[in-house]
Design a protein around this motif. Structure first.
Motif, PDB file in Angstrom:
ATOM      1  N   UNK A  90      56.302 -26.551  -2.913  1.00 16.61           N
ATOM      2  CA  UNK A  90      56.185 -27.389  -3.631  1.00 16.61           C
ATOM      3  C   UNK A  90      54.920 -27.773  -3.856  1.00 16.61           C
ATOM      4  N   UNK A  91      54.461 -27.826  -5.727  1.00 16.30           N
ATOM      5  CA  UNK A  91      53.416 -28.032  -5.507  1.00 16.30           C
ATOM      6  C   UNK A  91      53.024 -29.891  -6.188  1.00 16.30           C
ATOM      7  N   UNK A  92      53.180 -30.606  -5.075  1.00 18.51           N
ATOM      8  CA  UNK A  92      54.094 -31.972  -4.642  1.00 18.51           C
ATOM      9  C   UNK A  92      53.153 -32.391  -3.465  1.00 18.51           C
ATOM     10  N   UNK A  94      52.903 -36.619  -1.585  1.00 15.16           N
ATOM     11  CA  UNK A  94      52.795 -38.316  -2.178  1.00 15.16           C
ATOM     12  C   UNK A  94      51.895 -39.118  -1.859  1.00 15.16           C
ATOM     13  N   UNK A  95      52.280 -40.032  -3.015  1.00 17.98           N
ATOM     14  CA  UNK A  95      50.920 -40.866  -3.173  1.00 17.98           C
ATOM     15  C   UNK A  95      51.022 -42.134  -2.816  1.00 17.98           C
ATOM     16  N   UNK A  96      52.569 -41.994  -1.946  1.00 18.90           N
ATOM     17  CA  UNK A  96      53.473 -43.501  -1.462  1.00 18.90           C
ATOM     18  C   UNK A  96      53.283 -43.801  -0.431  1.00 18.90           C
ATOM     19  N   UNK A  97      53.056 -42.554   0.974  1.00 16.88           N
ATOM     20  CA  UNK A  97      52.786 -42.712   1.961  1.00 16.88           C
ATOM     21  C   UNK A  97      51.779 -42.278   2.184  1.00 16.88           C
ATOM     22  N   UNK A  98      51.000 -43.022   3.941  1.00 17.90           N
ATOM     23  CA  UNK A  98      49.428 -42.108   3.360  1.00 17.90           C
ATOM     24  C   UNK A  98      49.692 -41.204   5.204  1.00 17.90           C
ATOM     25  N   UNK A 142      63.464 -27.116  -1.167  1.00 19.39           N
ATOM     26  CA  UNK A 142      62.766 -28.301  -0.859  1.00 19.39           C
ATOM     27  C   UNK A 142      61.645 -28.303   0.281  1.00 19.39           C
ATOM     28  N   UNK A 143      60.479 -28.491   0.207  1.00 16.73           N
ATOM     29  CA  UNK A 143      59.830 -29.083   1.444  1.00 16.73           C
ATOM     30  C   UNK A 143      59.437 -29.534   1.581  1.00 16.73           C
ATOM     31  N   UNK A 144      59.999 -31.015   0.664  1.00 20.81           N
ATOM     32  CA  UNK A 144      59.375 -32.502   0.707  1.00 20.81           C
ATOM     33  C   UNK A 144      58.192 -32.585   0.260  1.00 20.81           C
ATOM     34  N   UNK A 145      57.159 -33.576   0.031  1.00 20.84           N
ATOM     35  CA  UNK A 145      55.990 -33.774  -0.798  1.00 20.84           C
ATOM     36  C   UNK A 145      54.848 -34.124   0.408  1.00 20.84           C
ATOM     37  N   UNK A 146      55.033 -33.836   1.481  1.00 20.98           N
ATOM     38  CA  UNK A 146      54.386 -34.745   2.935  1.00 20.98           C
ATOM     39  C   UNK A 146      53.307 -33.734   3.593  1.00 20.98           C
ATOM     40  N   UNK A 147      53.321 -33.629   4.508  1.00 20.05           N
ATOM     41  CA  UNK A 147      52.254 -32.828   5.406  1.00 20.05           C
ATOM     42  C   UNK A 147      53.011 -31.325   5.450  1.00 20.05           C
ATOM     43  N   UNK A 152      52.386 -26.026   3.961  1.00 19.17           N
ATOM     44  CA  UNK A 152      52.978 -24.253   3.580  1.00 19.17           C
ATOM     45  C   UNK A 152      52.390 -23.694   2.052  1.00 19.17           C
ATOM     46  N   UNK A 153      52.653 -25.042   1.925  1.00 20.01           N
ATOM     47  CA  UNK A 153      50.909 -24.282   0.124  1.00 20.01           C
ATOM     48  C   UNK A 153      50.009 -23.616   1.021  1.00 20.01           C
ATOM     49  N   UNK A 154      49.465 -24.935   1.696  1.00 17.94           N
ATOM     50  CA  UNK A 154      47.594 -24.090   2.036  1.00 17.94           C
ATOM     51  C   UNK A 154      48.377 -22.056   2.353  1.00 17.94           C
ATOM     52  N   UNK A 155      49.626 -22.435   3.474  1.00 21.18           N
ATOM     53  CA  UNK A 155      49.687 -20.461   4.196  1.00 21.18           C
ATOM     54  C   UNK A 155      49.761 -19.175   3.281  1.00 21.18           C
TER      55      UNK A 155
END
Length: 219
Positions: A90-92, A94-98, A142-147, A152-155
């Motif tokens: 996903x093109x997402x 998270x800005x909530x969790x470091x 949905x692979x989430x929005x974390x690392x 996945x996106x970069x790969x």
């Protein structure tokens, strides 16, 4: 395709809320497999620190150094009880969790105006290979929005570059106890079951990558 087929297998280290990441022992076990089917396959393993900067720095370095033709990536999904075969990134963000470096993403998307990126039809082939070992393996959109989603996106981006990388796939695994047994109350899956499923997916990925290489050479 001449020479050994090169596959890079990756996992992640611990991160906030997950002091033990089972992908670390899983990757170690997988790259240590000795099977006739892997005689002409070079398996390389790598563990990413759970930071955006690490992924941005190390993924291109790994591809340049090892020149893998396929990339099999694993990550931990702490609230999942089954194996999740991710079909897209996903093109997402998270800005909530470091991340593990205590850095927050500055914006909630990876690339401006871009849609989700898909891995490809091989994802379902890997799910079927894992399922044949008896593990509960399901497709996920949905692979989430974390690392995990970020890697996945970069790969998928890397597959679309002229670097020899033909296939990439991300797999989410459930939590495990430190000794490799099933995590109490979360899943019945053990490290041994993950290794069996991982081996089956690697074998299928070998076949699919060779097929992709032959098709490319014929063009």
């Amino acid at each position: 395709m001449s020479g050994k087929l090169r596959i890079l297998v990756t996992g992640f280290g611990p991160f906030p809320g997950a002091p033990f990441n089972p992908t670390m022992p899983l990757v170690k076990r997988l790259i240590g497999l000795r099977r006739p089917a892997f005689d002409n396959v070079a398996l390389t393993g790598h563990t990413f620190d759970v930071t955006y900067a690490t992924v941005d720095r190390e993924l291109p370095e790994l591809i340049a150094r090892h020149r893998p033709q396929a990339l099999l990536m694993f990550g931990l999904a702490g609230r999942t009880s089954h194996l999740r075969i991710e079909s897209r990134a996903r093109n997402a963000v998270t800005t909530r969790f470091p991340d593990a470096g205590r850095q927050h993403a500055r914006k909630g998307s990876i690339a401006g105006g871009a849609d989700a990126k898909v891995f490809g039809p091989h994802s379902e082939r890997l799910r079927r290979a894992a399922l044949a070992t008896g593990i509960d393996a399901r497709m996920s959109r949905d692979a989430g929005s974390y690392l995990c989603n970020y890697l996945s996106w970069r790969a998928i981006e890397a597959v679309n570059k002229n670097n020899g990388l033909r296939l990439a796939q991300f797999i989410h695994v459930p939590p495990l106890a430190h000794d490799g047994t099933a995590a109490t109350g979360k899943s019945s899956i053990t490290l041994e079951a993950l290794v069996d499923a991982g081996e089956a997916m690697l074998l299928e990925l070998v076949k699919l990558t060779r097929q992709a290489a032959r098709m490319s050479d014929a063009d």
